[in-house]
Write a protein that holds these residues in place. Structure first.
Motif, PDB file in Angstrom:
ATOM      1  N   GLY A 355      35.591  26.755  55.584  1.00 60.16           N
ATOM      2  CA  GLY A 355      36.973  27.142  55.887  1.00 60.16           C
ATOM      3  C   GLY A 355      37.268  28.577  55.473  1.00 60.16           C
ATOM      4  O   GLY A 355      36.704  29.082  54.491  1.00 60.16           O
ATOM      5  N   SER A 356      38.156  29.226  56.187  1.00 60.86           N
ATOM      6  CA  SER A 356      38.452  30.646  55.951  1.00 60.86           C
ATOM      7  C   SER A 356      39.002  30.910  54.558  1.00 60.86           C
ATOM      8  O   SER A 356      38.586  31.866  53.879  1.00 60.86           O
ATOM      9  CB  SER A 356      39.460  31.149  56.995  1.00 60.86           C
ATOM     10  N   GLY A 357      39.950  30.075  54.113  1.00 60.31           N
ATOM     11  CA  GLY A 357      40.554  30.285  52.796  1.00 60.31           C
ATOM     12  C   GLY A 357      39.555  30.205  51.664  1.00 60.31           C
ATOM     13  O   GLY A 357      39.526  31.069  50.779  1.00 60.31           O
ATOM     14  N   ASN A 358      38.739  29.146  51.687  1.00 65.82           N
ATOM     15  CA  ASN A 358      37.716  28.991  50.647  1.00 65.82           C
ATOM     16  C   ASN A 358      36.691  30.117  50.700  1.00 65.82           C
ATOM     17  O   ASN A 358      36.266  30.646  49.659  1.00 65.82           O
ATOM     18  CB  ASN A 358      37.003  27.648  50.807  1.00 65.82           C
ATOM     19  N   PHE A 359      36.272  30.482  51.913  1.00 63.70           N
ATOM     20  CA  PHE A 359      35.271  31.530  52.080  1.00 63.70           C
ATOM     21  C   PHE A 359      35.803  32.860  51.531  1.00 63.70           C
ATOM     22  O   PHE A 359      35.122  33.556  50.768  1.00 63.70           O
ATOM     23  CB  PHE A 359      34.899  31.663  53.560  1.00 63.70           C
ATOM     24  N   TYR A 360      37.027  33.188  51.900  1.00 60.03           N
ATOM     25  CA  TYR A 360      37.633  34.431  51.415  1.00 60.03           C
ATOM     26  C   TYR A 360      37.706  34.436  49.883  1.00 60.03           C
ATOM     27  O   TYR A 360      37.418  35.452  49.231  1.00 60.03           O
ATOM     28  CB  TYR A 360      39.034  34.593  52.011  1.00 60.03           C
ATOM     29  N   GLY A 361      38.087  33.303  49.313  1.00 58.47           N
ATOM     30  CA  GLY A 361      38.191  33.215  47.865  1.00 58.47           C
ATOM     31  C   GLY A 361      36.874  33.480  47.169  1.00 58.47           C
ATOM     32  O   GLY A 361      36.832  34.178  46.142  1.00 58.47           O
ATOM     33  N   TYR A 362      35.787  32.955  47.723  1.00 52.93           N
ATOM     34  CA  TYR A 362      34.480  33.154  47.091  1.00 52.93           C
ATOM     35  C   TYR A 362      33.928  34.561  47.343  1.00 52.93           C
ATOM     36  O   TYR A 362      33.170  35.092  46.524  1.00 52.93           O
ATOM     37  CB  TYR A 362      33.490  32.071  47.521  1.00 52.93           C
ATOM     38  N   ILE A 363      34.292  35.158  48.455  1.00 57.56           N
ATOM     39  CA  ILE A 363      33.920  36.559  48.676  1.00 57.56           C
ATOM     40  C   ILE A 363      34.496  37.411  47.544  1.00 57.56           C
ATOM     41  O   ILE A 363      33.810  38.265  46.968  1.00 57.56           O
ATOM     42  CB  ILE A 363      34.446  37.058  50.047  1.00 57.56           C
ATOM     43  N   ARG A 364      35.754  37.151  47.216  1.00 55.53           N
ATOM     44  CA  ARG A 364      36.398  37.902  46.141  1.00 55.53           C
ATOM     45  C   ARG A 364      35.814  37.531  44.780  1.00 55.53           C
ATOM     46  O   ARG A 364      35.658  38.400  43.906  1.00 55.53           O
ATOM     47  CB  ARG A 364      37.911  37.650  46.157  1.00 55.53           C
ATOM     48  N   LYS A 365      35.486  36.243  44.571  1.00 56.20           N
ATOM     49  CA  LYS A 365      34.913  35.822  43.289  1.00 56.20           C
ATOM     50  C   LYS A 365      33.566  36.486  43.035  1.00 56.20           C
ATOM     51  O   LYS A 365      33.231  36.819  41.895  1.00 56.20           O
ATOM     52  CB  LYS A 365      34.744  34.295  43.243  1.00 56.20           C
ATOM     53  N   PHE A 366      32.798  36.716  44.090  1.00 54.83           N
ATOM     54  CA  PHE A 366      31.505  37.390  43.946  1.00 54.83           C
ATOM     55  C   PHE A 366      31.660  38.894  43.715  1.00 54.83           C
ATOM     56  O   PHE A 366      30.672  39.591  43.493  1.00 54.83           O
ATOM     57  CB  PHE A 366      30.632  37.144  45.174  1.00 54.83           C
ATOM     58  N   GLY A 367      32.893  39.372  43.777  1.00 53.58           N
ATOM     59  CA  GLY A 367      33.140  40.776  43.439  1.00 53.58           C
ATOM     60  C   GLY A 367      33.288  41.724  44.607  1.00 53.58           C
ATOM     61  O   GLY A 367      33.427  42.940  44.403  1.00 53.58           O
ATOM     62  N   PHE A 368      33.291  41.195  45.836  1.00 53.65           N
ATOM     63  CA  PHE A 368      33.448  42.074  46.992  1.00 53.65           C
ATOM     64  C   PHE A 368      34.920  42.433  47.190  1.00 53.65           C
ATOM     65  O   PHE A 368      35.817  41.664  46.856  1.00 53.65           O
ATOM     66  CB  PHE A 368      32.881  41.392  48.237  1.00 53.65           C
ATOM     67  N   TYR A 369      35.138  43.601  47.726  1.00 54.36           N
ATOM     68  CA  TYR A 369      36.458  44.182  47.907  1.00 54.36           C
ATOM     69  C   TYR A 369      37.163  44.377  46.561  1.00 54.36           C
ATOM     70  O   TYR A 369      38.379  44.307  46.440  1.00 54.36           O
ATOM     71  CB  TYR A 369      37.327  43.339  48.848  1.00 54.36           C
ATOM     72  N   SER A 370      36.348  44.646  45.527  1.00 50.32           N
ATOM     73  CA  SER A 370      36.858  44.973  44.197  1.00 50.32           C
ATOM     74  C   SER A 370      35.940  46.012  43.581  1.00 50.32           C
ATOM     75  O   SER A 370      34.737  46.033  43.875  1.00 50.32           O
ATOM     76  CB  SER A 370      36.886  43.741  43.282  1.00 50.32           C
ATOM     77  N   LEU A 371      36.485  46.846  42.738  1.00 51.20           N
ATOM     78  CA  LEU A 371      35.648  47.801  42.013  1.00 51.20           C
ATOM     79  C   LEU A 371      34.875  47.046  40.939  1.00 51.20           C
ATOM     80  O   LEU A 371      35.431  46.198  40.245  1.00 51.20           O
ATOM     81  CB  LEU A 371      36.508  48.887  41.374  1.00 51.20           C
ATOM     82  N   THR A 372      33.606  47.350  40.815  1.00 47.36           N
ATOM     83  CA  THR A 372      32.788  46.681  39.799  1.00 47.36           C
ATOM     84  C   THR A 372      33.105  47.199  38.404  1.00 47.36           C
ATOM     85  O   THR A 372      32.812  46.537  37.415  1.00 47.36           O
ATOM     86  CB  THR A 372      31.290  46.893  40.069  1.00 47.36           C
ATOM     87  N   GLY A 373      33.682  48.424  38.332  1.00 52.61           N
ATOM     88  CA  GLY A 373      33.957  49.034  37.033  1.00 52.61           C
ATOM     89  C   GLY A 373      32.771  49.763  36.463  1.00 52.61           C
ATOM     90  O   GLY A 373      32.746  50.085  35.273  1.00 52.61           O
ATOM     91  N   VAL A 374      31.769  50.061  37.307  1.00 50.46           N
ATOM     92  CA  VAL A 374      30.586  50.781  36.836  1.00 50.46           C
ATOM     93  C   VAL A 374      30.999  52.123  36.249  1.00 50.46           C
ATOM     94  O   VAL A 374      31.962  52.751  36.690  1.00 50.46           O
ATOM     95  CB  VAL A 374      29.570  50.984  37.997  1.00 50.46           C
ATOM     96  N   ASP A 375      30.257  52.565  35.214  1.00 53.28           N
ATOM     97  CA  ASP A 375      30.597  53.799  34.517  1.00 53.28           C
ATOM     98  C   ASP A 375      30.054  55.041  35.232  1.00 53.28           C
ATOM     99  O   ASP A 375      29.349  55.865  34.649  1.00 53.28           O
ATOM    100  CB  ASP A 375      30.110  53.751  33.061  1.00 53.28           C
ATOM    101  N   LEU A 376      30.408  55.170  36.504  1.00 56.15           N
ATOM    102  CA  LEU A 376      30.084  56.335  37.324  1.00 56.15           C
ATOM    103  C   LEU A 376      31.302  56.643  38.198  1.00 56.15           C
ATOM    104  O   LEU A 376      32.016  55.725  38.607  1.00 56.15           O
ATOM    105  CB  LEU A 376      28.871  56.065  38.217  1.00 56.15           C
ATOM    106  N   PRO A 377      31.532  57.910  38.519  1.00 57.54           N
ATOM    107  CA  PRO A 377      32.689  58.248  39.364  1.00 57.54           C
ATOM    108  C   PRO A 377      32.410  58.020  40.843  1.00 57.54           C
ATOM    109  O   PRO A 377      31.261  58.039  41.281  1.00 57.54           O
ATOM    110  CB  PRO A 377      32.875  59.751  39.076  1.00 57.54           C
ATOM    111  N   GLY A 378      33.461  57.803  41.605  1.00 58.08           N
ATOM    112  CA  GLY A 378      33.331  57.747  43.054  1.00 58.08           C
ATOM    113  C   GLY A 378      33.026  56.386  43.640  1.00 58.08           C
ATOM    114  O   GLY A 378      32.616  56.289  44.802  1.00 58.08           O
ATOM    115  N   GLU A 379      33.245  55.301  42.882  1.00 61.49           N
ATOM    116  CA  GLU A 379      32.925  53.981  43.411  1.00 61.49           C
ATOM    117  C   GLU A 379      33.905  53.573  44.501  1.00 61.49           C
ATOM    118  O   GLU A 379      35.121  53.756  44.374  1.00 61.49           O
ATOM    119  CB  GLU A 379      32.952  52.941  42.287  1.00 61.49           C
TER     120      GLU A 379
END
Length: 593
Positions: A355-379
């Motif tokens: 389902g779309s809702g569940n799939f979208y939720g897990y995409i975000r849980k895996f860290g996609f469409y979010s900054l990882t917070g890596v200690d480098l500029p320009g992410e």
């Protein structure tokens, strides 16, 4: 007689009065000068006999995980002349010539009105000492630090560059600029009547020097990754290429390569080359993204490991479009079969159950469409439509990695979450920033006061905290059981499926290929000519100690599939890395490949 005596007396009186008046005027002038002009005269004398200098601190070193210097600063000097106080130009010229410095008298005449004429730059301390020992009038010295990168192109995008003002512009040089820069303070050199320096304020430079930054990057692993990636980059005449090596348990980045690259010591003409593609470029991942839908469906119980799916004989019509499988499977296929042959149709059917809702939720849980917070500029954050704006093709397309934009770092971090039994970690490039001792902190306070008095602005920086950067758990994405099931699927992909060319002698490997069509910039539709191919894998397969991502953008040649382009590069890197790290071999059936 009396009259004559009176005249003599009156003349003497007048003379005395005149003398007294002169003395009184001189005394009055002296008092006026001493009291009312004291400040101005004092400042004028100071300007004549002293010169203010800003002592720039030595920038801290950048080290790899084993302490090898990757970036350092060396002190160099500028020799300048003051034409106003030079008495014996021939002697000055002779002494400088003996030290390899040529001076033209014409240039001095042109700058006769100034007290600062630079004649040579970037000479070493030994040469400066030899010239100073001659105690010549009218010669001055200014020191500055030059940044050096002994490894050349290696780690260019990680280290970054500094600007002409000494501040970091890219990479770690920018991220840790404040810590690396240290402090600058004002000093004063005193000159005698002949213009020679008789007192130079001593500064313990260790008190104001910048702090060292130690990385998790291993110079040898970086060399291995870059060497193998460059071979493929040149062989396939690719547009870009990326390789990242990560410790899945800690999130530490052990190597990160982006091609094309540059030499941090050179003058950069094309600023676009400074872009670190591994964290800044967004690409459609293709089939490597299939782990998200599979993991989510297993975690939520929407599919079982033993489920079977009808694959429509390789053609599936949906929302007015026909989806095709490159590797046609007749009849039904298991979850393992779908992953091994990278079936897009099978993945669509799994995503439909999710389902779309569940799939979208897990995409975000895996860290996609979010900054990882890596200690480098320009992410970059990536690209993903809000689920409310998905159309009939969004779920099917995203299930096999099209219609979504990710970064290489996001992709390897998601695989590392599976490798780490379902726990997503923050990616770490920095291991530690050297702590400042009490003397350094005291010097920082003194320099701040001096800089404030001079009207000097503070250095730009992000104020990163000193100390050790400990591994940081972001969240649990899936259960240990689900993660292990996905690892088994990835292992079967390498043993029996599209990832067979990723096998390495002595080790089990789990991973996934990805061949993604790129959008034609002119036609604005998916191209049949331009592809991004990738392979992300882990070693050993079930108890991973390393995860490696390889991306080749727009390879040219007879084959553009990940199985023939990206997977072999992974295998070459993984074998050398596993041996270097001393990872215990776990594959007892080496004859299988």
């Amino acid at each position: 007689m009396v009259r004559r005596n009176k005249k003599r007396i009156s003349r003497k009186t007048v003379l005395v009065l005149i003398i007294l008046a002169v003395f009184f005027l001189l005394f009055a002038k002296l008092v006026y000068v001493q009291i009312f002009l004291h400040g101005k005269i004092n400042e004028a004398v100071k300007r004549m006999v002293s010169r203010k200098n800003i002592k720039i601190s030595k920038r801290g070193d950048i080290l790899d995980s084993r302490g090898k210097i990757l970036a350092s600063s060396i002190e160099k000097y500028t020799v300048f002349l003051d034409p106003k106080i030079i008495e014996d130009f021939d002697k000055v010229k002779s002494i400088l010539s003996e030290n390899g410095i040529k001076v033209k008298e014409k240039s001095l005449n042109e700058f006769r009105k100034t007290s600062y004429v630079p004649v040579v730059f970037n000479i070493d301390a030994d040469t400066v000492d030899r010239i100073k020992n001659e105690k010549l009038k009218g010669i001055g010295f200014e020191s500055r630090y030059l940044r050096q990168y002994p490894e050349g192109r290696l780690l260019a995008h990680i280290l970054g560059i500094i600007g002409s003002d000494g501040n970091g512009l890219e990479g770690i040089e920018k991220t840790c600029n404040e810590s690396l820069s240290g402090d600058s303070i004002m000093t004063r050199a005193i000159r005698d009547g002949r213009g020679c320096i008789i007192q130079d304020e001593f500064i313990d430079k260790t008190r104001i020097c910048g702090r060292n930054v130690k990385l998790n990057i291993d110079r040898t692993l970086q060399f291995i990754a870059e060497q193998e990636l460059r071979r493929a980059f040149e062989k396939y005449k690719a547009k870009k290429a990326i390789c990242i090596i990560q410790n899945p348990k800690t999130g530490k980045i052990l190597a990160m390569v982006s091609l094309p690259d540059f030499n941090s010591s050179d003058k950069i003409k094309d600023l676009g080359i400074l872009r670190n593609s591994a964290i800044s470029d967004i690409y459609e991942p293709g089939s490597t993204f299939k782990i998200v839908a599979v993991a989510a469906a297993l975690e939520l119980g929407k599919v079982k490991f033993t489920d079977s799916f009808y694959l429509e004989d390789g053609k599936y019509k949906i929302a007015g479009h026909t989806i095709k499988d490159d590797h046609k499977i007749k009849g039904n296929a298991s979850l393992s079969g779908i992953m091994e042959q990278s079936s897009n149709i099978g993945m669509i059917k799994i995503a439909q159950k999710l389902g779309s809702g569940n799939f979208y939720g897990y995409i975000r849980k895996f860290g996609f469409y979010s900054l990882t917070g890596v200690d480098l500029p320009g992410e970059a954050r990536g690209l993903l439509k809000d689920v409310k704006n998905w159309n009939a093709l969004s779920l099917p397309a995203i299930s096999f990695g099209q219609g979504i934009g990710v970064t290489g770092l996001q992709m390897i971090n998601a695989f590392s979450a599976i490798a780490n039994d379902g726990v997503l970690m923050k990616p770490l490039v920095i291991e530690n920033i050297g702590k400042a001792d009490a003397a350094t902190k005291a010097a920082s306070t003194e320099s701040a006061i001096a800089m404030h008095a001079m009207g000097t602005k503070e250095k730009p920086g992000n104020g990163m905290a000193e100390g050790v950067f400990e591994p940081k758990e972001i969240r649990r994405v899936v259960s240990i059981e689900t993660a292990r099931r996905v690892k088994k699927l990835l292992k079967s992909v390498v043993e029996f499926g599209t990832g067979r060319s990723a096998k390495i002698s002595g080790y089990t490997v789990g991973g996934k290929t990805g061949t993604a069509q790129k959008v034609d910039p002119v036609l604005k539709t998916y191209s049949a000519k331009y592809y991004t191919v990738s392979f992300c894998g882990m070693v050993p397969a079930m108890e991973p100690e390393i995860v490696i991502l390889v991306i080749i953008d727009e390879p040219k040649g007879s084959s553009y599939y990940a199985a023939s382009v990206a997977s072999p590069v992974f295998a070459n890197i993984a074998k050398r890395v596993a041996e270097y790290l001393g990872i215990k071999k776990d594959d007892k059936n080496e004859s299988s490949f």
